[in-house]
Design a protein around this motif. Structure first.
Motif, short mmCIF file in Angstrom:
data_model
loop_
_atom_site.label_atom_id
_atom_site.label_comp_id
_atom_site.label_asym_id
_atom_site.label_seq_id
_atom_site.Cartn_x
_atom_site.Cartn_y
_atom_site.Cartn_z
N TYR A 85 0.85 -1.19 0.00
CA TYR A 85 0.00 0.00 0.00
C TYR A 85 0.88 1.24 0.00
N GLY A 86 0.71 2.07 -1.04
CA GLY A 86 1.53 3.27 -1.15
C GLY A 86 1.21 4.33 -0.12
N ASP A 87 -0.01 4.29 0.46
CA ASP A 87 -0.39 5.32 1.42
C ASP A 87 -0.04 4.95 2.85
N SER A 88 0.60 3.82 3.06
CA SER A 88 0.97 3.40 4.41
C SER A 88 2.18 4.19 4.88
N ARG A 89 2.14 4.61 6.14
CA ARG A 89 3.30 5.27 6.74
C ARG A 89 4.10 4.30 7.60
N SER A 90 3.54 3.11 7.83
CA SER A 90 4.20 2.15 8.71
C SER A 90 4.94 1.06 7.95
N GLY A 91 4.40 0.63 6.80
CA GLY A 91 4.90 -0.59 6.22
C GLY A 91 4.60 -1.75 7.16
N MET A 92 5.52 -2.71 7.25
CA MET A 92 5.33 -3.88 8.12
C MET A 92 6.36 -3.82 9.25
N GLN A 93 5.89 -3.44 10.43
CA GLN A 93 6.76 -3.20 11.58
C GLN A 93 6.65 -4.31 12.62
N GLU A 94 7.67 -4.41 13.46
CA GLU A 94 7.67 -5.21 14.68
C GLU A 94 7.11 -6.62 14.47
N PRO A 95 7.74 -7.41 13.59
CA PRO A 95 7.22 -8.75 13.28
C PRO A 95 7.47 -9.75 14.40
N GLY A 96 6.73 -10.86 14.32
CA GLY A 96 6.93 -12.00 15.20
C GLY A 96 6.78 -13.28 14.41
N VAL A 97 7.08 -14.43 15.04
CA VAL A 97 7.02 -15.71 14.35
C VAL A 97 6.83 -16.83 15.36
N VAL A 98 6.07 -17.86 14.97
CA VAL A 98 5.96 -19.10 15.73
C VAL A 98 6.03 -20.27 14.75
N GLU A 99 6.44 -21.43 15.27
CA GLU A 99 6.41 -22.66 14.49
C GLU A 99 5.09 -23.38 14.78
N LEU A 100 4.33 -23.69 13.73
CA LEU A 100 3.04 -24.35 13.89
C LEU A 100 3.22 -25.86 14.04
N ALA A 101 2.11 -26.54 14.30
CA ALA A 101 2.16 -27.97 14.59
C ALA A 101 2.74 -28.77 13.43
N ASP A 102 2.50 -28.33 12.18
CA ASP A 102 3.00 -29.08 11.03
C ASP A 102 4.38 -28.63 10.57
N GLY A 103 5.04 -27.75 11.33
CA GLY A 103 6.37 -27.28 10.99
C GLY A 103 6.40 -26.01 10.17
N THR A 104 5.24 -25.58 9.68
CA THR A 104 5.17 -24.29 8.97
C THR A 104 5.48 -23.15 9.94
N LEU A 105 6.16 -22.13 9.47
CA LEU A 105 6.35 -20.92 10.26
C LEU A 105 5.26 -19.92 9.91
#
Length: 359
Positions: free
Chosen positions: A198-218
């Motif tokens: 989105y060109g009108d966003s001032r944040s972009g994608m900030q402060e990410p997180g991650v978990v490993e799911l039951a099937d190994g997908t992140l």
């Protein structure tokens, strides 16, 4: 986890007595059952992110009910840094304890540092940088994970410096990427970035997180200014990621925290802003919409979530940057809880809450 019960607040660290801010910590359980909590304590009269801060710790020998007096863990002067902040603690598969923290040199250089303890947190090794490229890289507290494969994964957001010169300025627009290591932090590699389209966003994608799911997908996520957390997934251990899309977590521009429990289920803590996606209401007030603070339990694939449990809902306070820690009979949550009535900013007060998980 059955019958969660929101218990009394165990710790409430308010600004004052020479300390302008307490925030962004993480928990670990030591070999003798003691719970260690490390956080960032700002001590130079300013609560801003680029003010001076050190890492300090408290300990609990009764499952998070009572806590010791604070002790210094790491001085910013030891790292020749403006501050050290945003702690993650991780019990590695080889049994050692790892401490991660941001080392801030300025808007041109802030990167995550890893330290190892062989003596249950009494001492720490020299720091190793987890981010190969110099720049301003944000990794929130309580974010680093080790996969079932042994790989370490660090979620990060890159903010470029706007100006070239002795004092470059901060660009709030961020791209999300993931740094990973297969040799316990000796060497690190980066995924390709994920970008908000989105060109009108001032944040972009900030402060990410991650978990490993039951099937190994992140499953990864990042905060945005578009009314929800945006999500992406990886099937190769974090090296490549799907195209980002809005998640089911409505949210102001504040962080979502998710942890995988020993049962395989997930626990999420965040600030909802509407009943569901597509019903965004712009945040108002000094806390930028960071109230209420709620908790939900999800299945192992993050596809189904329970009804929200309200943890905090004071309209004059802001709640964010939650650390989540599982005990045999409880969850410990630590989060910023500043009040417009009592504090200068929602980031300045730190609260630890114990939630019983037995009936």
């Amino acid at each position: 986890m059955s019958g969660p019960k929101v218990d009394a607040i165990a710790v409430d660290l308010a600004p004052g007595d020479g300390f302008a801010r307490h925030s962004e910590g993480a928990f670990a359980t030591l070999a003798d059952g003691t719970v260690l909590f490390v956080w960032s304590r700002f001590d130079d009269g300013s609560f801003h992110d680029n003010a001076g801060a050190d890492l300090v710790a408290i300990r609990s020998s009764d499952g998070g009910v009572t806590w010791s007096e604070p002790e210094l863990v790491l001085s910013r002067h030891d790292d020749d840094a403006i501050n050290v902040m945003s702690v993650s603690l991780l019990r590695l598969q080889d049994g050692r304890l790892a401490l991660f923290h941001l080392r801030r040199k300025g808007f041109h250089d802030m990167r995550l540092i890893m330290r190892i303890s062989d003596d249950e947190g009494r001492s720490w090794s020299e720091g190793r940088c987890c981010i190969p490229a110099i720049g301003y890289h944000v990794t929130n507290n309580d974010r680093v994970i080790q996969l079932s494969s042994g790989r370490l994964v660090v979620p990060a957001a890159f903010h470029r410096a706007r100006d070239v010169g002795p004092e470059p300025s901060f660009d709030s627009w961020a791209t999300t990427y993931f740094s990973f290591s297969d040799d316990l932090g000796e060497t690190w590699h980066e995924s390709r970035p994920s970008v908000l389209p989105y060109g009108d966003s001032r944040s972009g994608m900030q402060e990410p997180g991650v978990v490993e799911l039951a099937d190994g997908t992140l499953w990864g996520w990042a905060r945005t200014d578009q009314g929800s957390q945006w999500e992406m997934s990886s099937r190769d251990g974090g090296e490549t990621w799907s195209v980002p899309r809005p998640s089911v977590f409505s949210s102001p521009r504040s962080p979502l925290s998710v942890k995988r429990l020993s049962s395989g289920r997930l626990v999420a803590v965040w600030n909802p802003v509407a009943a569901g996606p597509g019903q965004y209401r712009p945040p108002s007030g000094w806390n930028d919409g960071r109230t209420p603070l709620v908790l939900a339990i999800g299945d192992g694939q993050a596809t189904e979530w329970t009804d929200q449990i309200v943890l905090e809902d004071d309209p004059d306070s802001g709640y964010c940057y939650t650390a989540i820690h599982e005990l045999p009979d409880a969850l410990l949550l630590a989060y910023c809880a500043g009040s417009a009535v009592h504090d200068t900013n929602c980031l300045t007060r730190l609260r630890i809450r114990r939630i019983s998980t037995t009936t």
